[in-house]
Design an enzyme around this catalytic site. Structure first.
Site, mmCIF file in Angstrom:
data_model
loop_
_atom_site.group_PDB
_atom_site.id
_atom_site.type_symbol
_atom_site.label_atom_id
_atom_site.label_comp_id
_atom_site.label_asym_id
_atom_site.label_seq_id
_atom_site.Cartn_x
_atom_site.Cartn_y
_atom_site.Cartn_z
ATOM 1 N N CYS A 96 0.863 -1.172 0.000
ATOM 2 C CA CYS A 96 0.000 0.000 0.000
ATOM 3 C C CYS A 96 0.901 1.224 0.000
ATOM 4 O O CYS A 96 2.110 1.113 0.182
ATOM 5 C CB CYS A 96 -0.837 0.038 1.274
ATOM 6 S SG CYS A 96 -1.680 -1.510 1.603
ATOM 7 N N ARG A 101 1.202 1.953 -5.871
ATOM 8 C CA ARG A 101 1.454 0.900 -4.884
ATOM 9 C C ARG A 101 0.182 0.104 -4.551
ATOM 10 O O ARG A 101 0.229 -0.878 -3.813
ATOM 11 C CB ARG A 101 2.010 1.503 -3.596
ATOM 12 C CG ARG A 101 3.319 2.245 -3.799
ATOM 13 C CD ARG A 101 3.819 2.797 -2.493
ATOM 14 N NE ARG A 101 4.065 1.757 -1.530
ATOM 15 C CZ ARG A 101 5.158 1.027 -1.462
ATOM 16 N NH1 ARG A 101 6.138 1.234 -2.310
ATOM 17 N NH2 ARG A 101 5.299 0.094 -0.550
ATOM 18 N N ASN A 113 1.144 -0.427 5.920
ATOM 19 C CA ASN A 113 1.497 -1.132 4.684
ATOM 20 C C ASN A 113 2.243 -2.384 5.095
ATOM 21 O O ASN A 113 3.294 -2.284 5.727
ATOM 22 C CB ASN A 113 2.390 -0.214 3.829
ATOM 23 C CG ASN A 113 3.102 -0.951 2.707
ATOM 24 O OD1 ASN A 113 2.598 -1.952 2.220
ATOM 25 N ND2 ASN A 113 4.251 -0.458 2.311
ATOM 26 N N GLU A 132 8.381 -11.610 -22.142
ATOM 27 C CA GLU A 132 8.092 -10.256 -21.668
ATOM 28 C C GLU A 132 6.959 -9.623 -22.499
ATOM 29 O O GLU A 132 6.078 -8.958 -21.954
ATOM 30 C CB GLU A 132 9.379 -9.415 -21.718
ATOM 31 C CG GLU A 132 9.228 -7.949 -21.378
ATOM 32 C CD GLU A 132 8.694 -7.663 -19.981
ATOM 33 O OE1 GLU A 132 8.594 -8.590 -19.153
ATOM 34 O OE2 GLU A 132 8.357 -6.498 -19.730
ATOM 35 N N LYS A 162 3.454 -8.347 -20.911
ATOM 36 C CA LYS A 162 2.941 -6.975 -21.069
ATOM 37 C C LYS A 162 1.487 -7.007 -21.520
ATOM 38 O O LYS A 162 0.658 -6.261 -21.018
ATOM 39 C CB LYS A 162 3.744 -6.179 -22.114
ATOM 40 C CG LYS A 162 5.104 -5.673 -21.739
ATOM 41 C CD LYS A 162 5.150 -4.553 -20.742
ATOM 42 C CE LYS A 162 5.117 -5.050 -19.347
ATOM 43 N NZ LYS A 162 6.218 -5.466 -18.629
#
Ligand code: G6P
Length: 615
Positions: free
Chosen positions: A2, A27, A101, A488, A492
């Site tokens: 967080c 986050r 967090n 990758e 994505k």
């Protein structure tokens, strides 16, 4: 994981906290909340959803005056994302309020004890347990908030960055960290608290990064007192001067952070090798490598630990290290490595790769490797991050802040750093000649310009995105250095468009994925001239005869693949080991455009977060 923000000083806290939360939304963005002290009482508002939703709610229902406050943007761990589970959380008396967090692992046993003592709980969170534990200690021991926090945290197992205040002592905020980041910005008679420095960068350049197992009492007009949570000893904190500036963390005219970061790659790659490489003199110099050259040269092998996109960069590095420096390499998911009792000795060098420098599994893998005597080298982007501090030595990627959750420039700059390391070691070991060494450096120096050229395919990639945006599946194929790029590319697309995609070594296709191919299946094939070109062309033939739609990523001027493929996207020519830095670019753009056309939230895809500080 967080984002947390706090302020105590002479300004209105609300706008600072609100803006800070917006910057920390990377986050987590399941819910958000703010608590302010208005001079007499705490005013608190929280809601499921984004910081914008919180802002609407607060501005409808709550006065926003006060110069002390805390705020939170949540990525749910314990308890579904709803209003009640959102932070901040009150203690039962309503005196204390906390943001957190991390994860309190023993919260259930602590909760049982507190229930026995008459405490009640509104939420399912571990955080509400912690604030009541602090309250309980404070009452029973009749102590100040700071001491109560310390005693409570000594009973806690888990990870945390917390900020808590008491409405009866509105001149202080108590903060602590273990496993989750926490920075304290030091202004003039004002202090800022945040998960990273972005919420306070326009107010102060001076910051203290708390270390694990440290806490601080931040007092209005008085300053910051840092202590060790375990033994109460006072710590003389290091006040760091921040290099980050605000423009770096804003969108700079692009519609999304992801697009901005894709376009920043030429300069990011340049920044990564700038000052470290002098092709004309035949020199690569990186302090972390020079200082530990013996360790690297005596290593039996290199073990790379990482997660997500960083793991893909690690896979590329396996090819580079083995090919150039002839050092055996194993690439491990940090989350697997940490739990499978791996064989590690003091003859191993572990390279931990992490954009954020905060990934919990990678951190744990580092600790494990260190405990078994291995030398651990970090490749991080975020300066002063936990991994950067936990490792024995390291090299930063210098990519600048990456805000888009889908990693782009971090990946290419990680490959750049790892290439520099491999080249330096190869030269020291004598596994490449001085002319090969120079040749590699000269080619690397040309990469930023070539990335710019690769970016020119953007409009054409957009056309392709439009054709295939409604496909349900994609296959990405590559060989050698470009196999990790295929992985990758698929990652994505999955991350931001939610289309199922798989990356595969092109030659493995015939052992399974070929069964999936029909006229509805788009297949992205990386088929650059350097590296198994003829073999990949044969793979393309196999796809074509099964009517798959072929999108080839080819070297400029290619004719053979052009004749076979439905579409080709050209990238400039370079040496084989550097092709991933170019072939990645159209794959990033393809996923960006498809996600955008499908109306997805490109920068904040569902269920994901930028820094995964939970395991
Ligand atoms: C998350 C991010 C990914 C990233 C991975 C590892 O899943 O969404 O983009 O690759 O974590 O993060 P790190 O910061 O360690 O590179």
């Amino acid at each position: 994981m967080c984002g947390i923000v706090g302020y105590i000083g002479h300004r209105e806290a609300y706008p600072i906290i609100l803006k800070g939360l917006k910057r920390l939304e990377y986050r987590g963005y399941d819910s958000a909340g703010i608590a302010l002290f208005d001079g007499t009482d705490i005013k608190l508002s929280k809601t499921k959803g984004k910081v914008d939703d919180l802002q609407d709610k607060i501005e409808r229902e709550m006065p926003t005056n006060g110069n002390l406050g805390i705020g939170h943007t949540r990525w749910a761990t314990h308890g579904v994302p709803n209003d009640v589970n959102s932070h901040p959380h009150y203690s039962n008396s309503g005196d204390l309020v906390i943001i957190h967090n991390g994860i309190i692992e023993n919260y259930e046993s602590l909760k049982k004890e507190l229930i026995k003592r008459g405490y009640t709980f509104k939420s399912d969170t571990d955080t509400e347990v912690l604030v009541n534990l602090i309250e309980d200690v404070k009452k029973n021991e009749n102590t100040k908030l700071g001491k109560a926090v310390q005693i409570a945290l000594n009973q806690v197992v888990g990870a945390y960055a917390i900020a808590v205040f008491d409405k009866h002592k509105p001149n202080e905020i108590v903060v602590a960290r273990l496993g989750s980041p926490l920075a304290i910005g030091i202004g003039e008679d004002e202090f800022f608290i945040a998960s990273d420095a972005s919420p306070f960068i326009e107010y102060t350049k001076n910051a203290i990064y708390l270390e694990d197992e440290e806490m601080a009492v931040v007092r209005r007009n008085k300053g910051v007192k840092v202590r060790k949570i375990k033994d109460d000893s006072l710590v003389d904190p290091y006040v760091q001067e921040l290099q980050l500036n605000l423009e770096q963390i804003e969108k700079g005219g692009y519609e999304h952070f992801m697009l901005k970061e894709i376009y920043e790659q030429p300069s990011a790659i340049l920044d990564t090798f700038r000052g470290r490489m002098r092709p004309n003199e035949g020199i690569i110099k990186m302090a972390g490598i020079e200082d530990n050259m013996k360790t690297f040269l005596n290593a039996n092998r290199i073990i790379v630990v990482a997660c997500g996109t960083s793991w893909h960069a690690g896979l590329v590095s396996e090819y580079i290290f083995e090919d150039l420096a002839r050092i055996p390499v194993e690439v491990e998911y940090a989350s697997e490595f940490r739990y499978r009792n791996p064989v590690i000795t003091d003859k191993d060098v572990v390279i931990a790769i992490s954009q954020s420098g905060e990934t919990a599994d990678t951190l744990a893998a580092i600790k494990l490797a260190k405990s078994r005597g291995a030398f651990v080298f970090g490749v991080c982007n975020v300066v002063g991050s936990s991994i950067a501090r936990e490792t024995d030595a390291g090299a930063y990627t210098h990519a600048g802040p990456e805000i888009g959750v889908a990693s782009t420039k971090a990946f290419t700059t990680q490959i750049t750093v790892l290439t520099l390391i491999a080249l330096r070691l190869a030269r020291a070991k004598g596994t490449i000649s001085s002319s090969e060494f120079r040749h590699h450096m000269i080619e690397l120096e040309l990469i930023p310009e070539k990335v710019k050229r690769a970016l020119e395919s953007d409009a054409y990639v957009k056309t392709i995105a439009d054709i295939y945006k409604n496909a349900s599946n994609f296959l990405y194929l590559g060989r050698g250095y470009n196999f990790p790029v295929a992985l990758e590319g698929a990652l994505k697309l999955k991350e931001i468009s939610y289309i199922h995609a798989e990356g595969y070594p092109a030659a493995e296709m015939k052992h399974g994925p070929i069964a999936l191919i029909d006229e509805n299946m788009p297949i992205v094939v990386i088929a650059t001239k350097k590296g198994h070109y003829e073999k990949v062309v044969s793979n393309i033939q196999e796809i074509k005869s099964r009517k798959g739609k072929i999108i080839g990523i080819v070297t400029e001027g290619d004719e053979q693949v052009r004749a076979l493929a439905d579409h080709v996207i050209e990238v400039p020519e370079t040496i084989e080991s550097l092709t991933p830095l170019l072939t990645t670019i159209p794959l990033q753009l393809l996923s960006y455009h498809i996600a955008l056309m499908l109306g997805k939230n490109v920068d904040q895809p569902r269920n994901l977060a930028k820094a995964v500080t939970v395991e």
